[in-house]
Design an enzyme around this catalytic site. Structure first.
Site, short mmCIF file in Angstrom:
data_model
loop_
_atom_site.label_atom_id
_atom_site.label_comp_id
_atom_site.label_asym_id
_atom_site.label_seq_id
_atom_site.Cartn_x
_atom_site.Cartn_y
_atom_site.Cartn_z
N ALA A 15 0.70 -1.32 -0.06
CA ALA A 15 0.00 -0.06 -0.01
C ALA A 15 0.73 1.18 -0.09
O ALA A 15 0.57 2.22 -0.42
CB ALA A 15 -0.81 0.02 1.21
N GLU A 16 1.83 1.13 0.49
CA GLU A 16 2.77 2.39 0.77
C GLU A 16 3.74 2.62 -0.62
O GLU A 16 3.89 3.74 -0.92
CB GLU A 16 3.61 2.42 2.10
CG GLU A 16 2.98 2.46 3.46
CD GLU A 16 2.43 4.09 3.70
OE1 GLU A 16 3.24 4.76 3.25
OE2 GLU A 16 1.45 4.04 4.39
N SER A 17 4.25 1.66 -1.06
CA SER A 17 5.30 1.78 -1.95
C SER A 17 5.12 0.75 -3.05
O SER A 17 5.95 1.00 -4.26
CB SER A 17 6.63 1.76 -1.33
OG SER A 17 6.63 0.26 -1.00
#
Length: 208
Positions: A102-104
């Site tokens: 989700a972040e990267s």
């Protein structure tokens, strides 16, 4: 120097505007030219080291048209690092993978315009507080993110959705709103991490 830098940024903005019309989620690369000027491009630099420049986390775009139920998973990336961090901080490795995704989207060299670094998008100040000396290192970055998530899970009594919301919006926002903050980005983020968490859990269980 200032004039050249201004020109580079202007070209970047023009290029980005053009690319957005053709591609909804362009990858923008930031690098330093031989004369020391920061430059941006939508083509991966061949002769320069670079970082990926972005405006927000991978799963934060409210208007994202990606199918989170069917997008490819990354079950074979950073296996040792995620395994070690999950054991050290007693966190489900599927949850760590979901947050990293989700972040990267598992891009280790990514950096946001706000300065968040790496796989788990740690802010430099947060990384320092967590005892992470080099957040650009994938193993240290994952360890720092896992340590932070463990603190959030402890604070919110094991509630994964609240901990996930706090990872995105901050624990203060979750406490003030006594639940998931009414921010469109945070709501989308929590739902998408939840989808990815369930998918990674099923995928990892099927390989054991």
């Amino acid at each position: 120097m200032k004039q050249t830098l201004s020109l580079s940024i202007g070209i970047f903005c023009l290029s980005l505007t053009t690319q957005v019309n053709a591609k909804k989620d362009p990858t923008i690369y930031q690098y330093i030219q031989s004369n020391g000027v920061i430059a941006f491009t939508d083509r991966k630099p061949v002769e320069h080291s670079y970082t990926v420049y972005r405006t927000g986390c991978y799963a934060c775009s409210v208007r994202s048209q990606l199918n989170w139920h069917k997008m490819p998973l990354y079950t074979n990336k950073f296996v040792a690092e995620i395994g070690q961090a999950s054991k050290e901080y007693n966190i489900d490795p599927a949850l760590l993978r979901a947050v990293i995704h989700a972040e990267s989207s598992f891009r280790a060299n990514i950096r946001s315009k706000k300065g968040a670094i790496g796989l788990m998008q740690l802010m430099p100040g947060t990384a320092a507080e967590l005892g992470i000396k080099n957040p650009k290192n994938a193993g240290q970055n994952i360890r720092g993110g896992a340590k932070y998530m463990a603190k959030l899970l402890a604070k919110f009594r094991g509630n994964i959705r609240l901990a996930t919301a706090a990872y995105n919006a901050g624990p203060g926002a979750v406490s003030r709103h006594k639940g998931i903050p009414p921010f469109a980005e945070t709501k989308a983020y929590v739902e998408r991490v939840g989808i990815l968490h369930n998918r990674y859990r099923l995928a990892l269980n099927s390989t054991t």
